[in-house]
Design an enzyme around this catalytic site. Structure first.
Site, PDB file in Angstrom:
ATOM      1  N   LYS A  41       0.847  -1.191   0.000  1.00 10.12           N
ATOM      2  CA  LYS A  41       0.000   0.000   0.000  1.00 10.12           C
ATOM      3  C   LYS A  41       0.884   1.243   0.000  1.00 10.12           C
ATOM      4  CE  LYS A  41      -3.937   1.935   2.488  1.00 10.12           C
ATOM      5  NZ  LYS A  41      -4.814   1.812   3.655  1.00 10.12           N
ATOM      6  N   ARG A  90     -17.774   6.664  11.434  1.00 13.34           N
ATOM      7  CA  ARG A  90     -18.038   8.074  11.155  1.00 13.34           C
ATOM      8  C   ARG A  90     -19.419   8.276  10.551  1.00 13.34           C
ATOM      9  NH1 ARG A  90     -12.850   8.602   7.517  1.00 13.34           N
ATOM     10  NH2 ARG A  90     -13.841   6.668   6.929  1.00 13.34           N
ATOM     11  N   SER A 128      -7.860  10.208   7.261  1.00 15.10           N
ATOM     12  CA  SER A 128      -6.424  10.389   7.012  1.00 15.10           C
ATOM     13  C   SER A 128      -6.175  10.836   5.582  1.00 15.10           C
ATOM     14  CB  SER A 128      -5.672   9.085   7.289  1.00 15.10           C
ATOM     15  OG  SER A 128      -5.726   8.764   8.655  1.00 15.10           O
TER      16      SER A 128
END
Length: 165
Positions: A41, A90, A128
Site C-alpha cells: 500500500k 463516522r 487520514s
C-alpha cells in the site's frame, strides 16, 4: 484483563482516531493501537514513523500501547491475547464496511468481538486521506491532527516537492 486492539493504517493518525482511542482506553484494561504494516500500500509515512507519531500522541494514556502488525488483524489479536477489536464509525457507509468485516473476523476468530464506537460529531467527516490531501496542497491541518503530526506532514510534503523539482 481485557485487551482490545484498534487496528488501522494511521497514515497519519487523526484527532478522530485519537478520540476513539481515548474513549476505548476507558472501556478496556489495555488498548493496543495496531499499526498496519502494508508494504504493497502506498503510504506517506513508514511504519516506524507512524508508530513514533502515535506513541507521542497517546503518551498521556497509561493503558495504551502502540505496535505494528503485518498479518491478518485477527491473527495478530489472538497472538497478543486480545478479545476485542475496536473500530470507529463516522457515517453509515463506515457501518456497512465494518459490519461486513466484523462478521468475517468473527468467522475467522470466533473468540474475538468487534466493538464500534461512534465518532464524535466533530470528526465525522475526517479521514487520514483528506488530511493528507489538504496537507499536500499546503492547507492548514492543525485542527485535524496533533501539532507534531501537522509538522511532520508539512515536512513530508516539502521534501516530496523538493525531490520533484
Amino acid at each position: 484483563m481485557t485487551i482490545a486492539v484498534y487496528p488501522a493504517s494511521f497514515d497519519p493518525i487523526t484527532n478522530g482516531h485519537l478520540d476513539v482511542a481515548a474513549r476505548a482506553s476507558r472501556l478496556f484494561d489495555e488498548l493496543v493501537l495496531a499499526v498496519a504494516h502494508r508494504p504493497y500500500k502506498k503510504l506517506l509515512f513508514t511504519t516506524e514513523q507512524r508508530i513514533a507519531m502515535i506513541r507521542e500522541s497517546v503518551a498521556h494514556l497509561p493503558n495504551v500501547r502502540v505496535d505494528a502488525f503485518s498479518s491478518l488483524v485477527v491473527e495478530y489479536a489472538l497472538e497478543i491475547g486480545a478479545t476485542v477489536l475496536v473500530r470507529g464509525l463516522r457515517a453509515a457507509t463506515d457501518f456497512e464496511h465494518e459490519f461486513q468485516m466484523a462478521h468475517i473476523n468473527h468467522h475467522l476468530a470466533p473468540t474475538l468481538d468487534t466493538v464500534c464506537l461512534m465518532a464524535d460529531q466533530r470528526f465525522t467527516l475526517l479521514s487520514s486521506s483528506a488530511v493528507r490531501e489538504i496537507a499536500a496542497y499546503g492547507g492548514d491541518v492543525s485542527s485535524f491532527v496533533p501539532a507534531h503530526i501537522a509538522l511532520a506532514l508539512k515536512q513530508a510534503y516539502q521534501t516530496h516537492e523538493e525531490s520533484r523539482a
